[in-house]
Design an enzyme around this catalytic site. Structure first.
Site, PDB file in Angstrom:
ATOM      1  N   GLU A 263       0.846  -1.191   0.000  1.00 27.07           N
ATOM      2  CA  GLU A 263       0.000   0.000   0.000  1.00 27.07           C
ATOM      3  C   GLU A 263       0.888   1.251   0.000  1.00 27.07           C
ATOM      4  OE1 GLU A 263      -2.503  -0.327   3.443  1.00 27.07           O
ATOM      5  OE2 GLU A 263      -3.556  -2.088   2.694  1.00 27.07           O
ATOM      6  N   HIS A 284      -8.196   0.801   2.546  1.00 26.22           N
ATOM      7  CA  HIS A 284      -7.791   0.750   3.960  1.00 26.22           C
ATOM      8  C   HIS A 284      -8.549   1.803   4.776  1.00 26.22           C
ATOM      9  CE1 HIS A 284      -4.219  -0.777   6.543  1.00 26.22           C
ATOM     10  NE2 HIS A 284      -5.283  -0.573   7.287  1.00 26.22           N
TER      11      HIS A 284
END
Length: 317
Positions: A263, A284
């Site tokens: 990420e 997220h």
């Protein structure tokens, strides 16, 4: 005491009051911090606060006054813990602040895969008034009542998800790992039977060397045909290529992810390719309700006050 928050924008969208944190010292809030900026920004810091910015050995050496690193999260994978130990710098995290938010998000993914609300909502604007019948059956839906939810990781979040599942009339089972304690309310099932029984598998375990790629090709193939896989825990729990293959082949009925192994993901991430059916990915955000972010800030402040008082609240190092 100089406090430096390296990525405050991960916590605040102009709806969080930092005044209580400001009372703990001279506070510098950086919305984001690039790797090349980190060392200069922490030069005078006694406390570093970071959600995602890496706090490496190089960063620690650039902060000679540093005494405490506070993770603005439960995870501490962005912090070099060994380097902190070697330099006798404390590390603290904040646990439990997002339990209800993550459980809610988990079920939002499950409900979307079960009911296709967003998919059908988009069709209203696309198809009417052209269609003479105001209904559609091209995306199958199903009831949660009577289905079996299998939870991997029966901690506080896993139990919150189980509570919601029970309200929907679902049967709940938990993955029985070696050494796990018995639970009278939620049966723990050994691996083979667990995957063959669960209509939905939801991951809530921590990322460790033992759980990395826990959902690999073998375990995914052991799931019920058409089952759903949900991950609101840690991205590397799933082997991405195996999940992509199982969705493309129709072996799995769908997947809902709030986390990815890397990420932000690279452009060539296997789960961002076109043509993967029934895959939901959110960036997220399961933890990010205003209520959870307020509790997170309270936890950060409590950790700093504990350190100043010579105590060890939430200390990892």
């Amino acid at each position: 005491m100089n406090l430096v928050f390296l990525d405050a924008s991960t916590l605040d969208r102009r709806d969080i009051d930092f005044s209580q944190l400001e009372k703990e010292g001279t506070l510098t809030l950086h919305p984001t911090t690039a790797p090349a900026e980190t060392c200069s920004r922490v030069a005078d810091a006694e406390v570093i606060i970071s959600n995602k910015v890496p706090v490496t050995a190089e960063v620690l050496d650039a902060a000679p006054r540093l005494r405490l690193v506070v993770s603005a999260a439960t995870g501490v994978n962005q912090i070099d813990l060994d380097a902190c130990r070697d330099r006798k710098i404390g590390v603290a995290n904040v646990a439990g602040y997002s339990t209800e938010s993550v459980a809610q998000h988990t079920f939002s993914l499950i409900l979307e895969l079960a009911t296709r609300t967003i998919t059908y909502s988009s069709k209203v604007r696309q198809d009417w008034p052209a269609s003479p019948i105001f209904t559609r059956l091209d995306h199958p839906t199903f009831e949660l009542a009577g289905k079996t939810l299998g939870i991997v990781g029966l901690g506080t979040i896993g139990r919150a998800v189980a509570r919601i599942a029970s309200a929907f009339g679902m049967k709940v089972i938990a993955y029985a790992r070696e050494g796990s304690s018995a639970d009278e309310s939620i049966p723990r099932i050994r691996e083979g039977d667990f995957f063959s029984q669960a209509d939905i598998v939801s991951l809530h375990c921590p990322l460790t060397p033992e759980t990395q790629h826990f959902m690999n090709a073998a375990r995914i193939s052991a799931m019920k045909p058409g089952a759903l896989l949900i991950n609101t825990s840690r991205g590397p729990l799933i082997e991405d290529a195996a999940l992509s293959d199982a969705l493309r082949s129709g072996q799995l009925g769908g997947a809902g992810l709030d986390v990815l192994a890397v990420e932000p993901p690279p452009a060539d991430h296997p789960l961002l390719e076109e043509g993967i059916p029934n895959l939901l990915i959110t960036p997220h955000t399961a933890w990010s309700t205003r209520e959870a972010r307020s509790r997170l800030l309270e936890g950060i402040i409590a950790n700093i006050r504990s350190y100043k008082a010579g105590e060890n609240l939430n200390r990892i190092v």
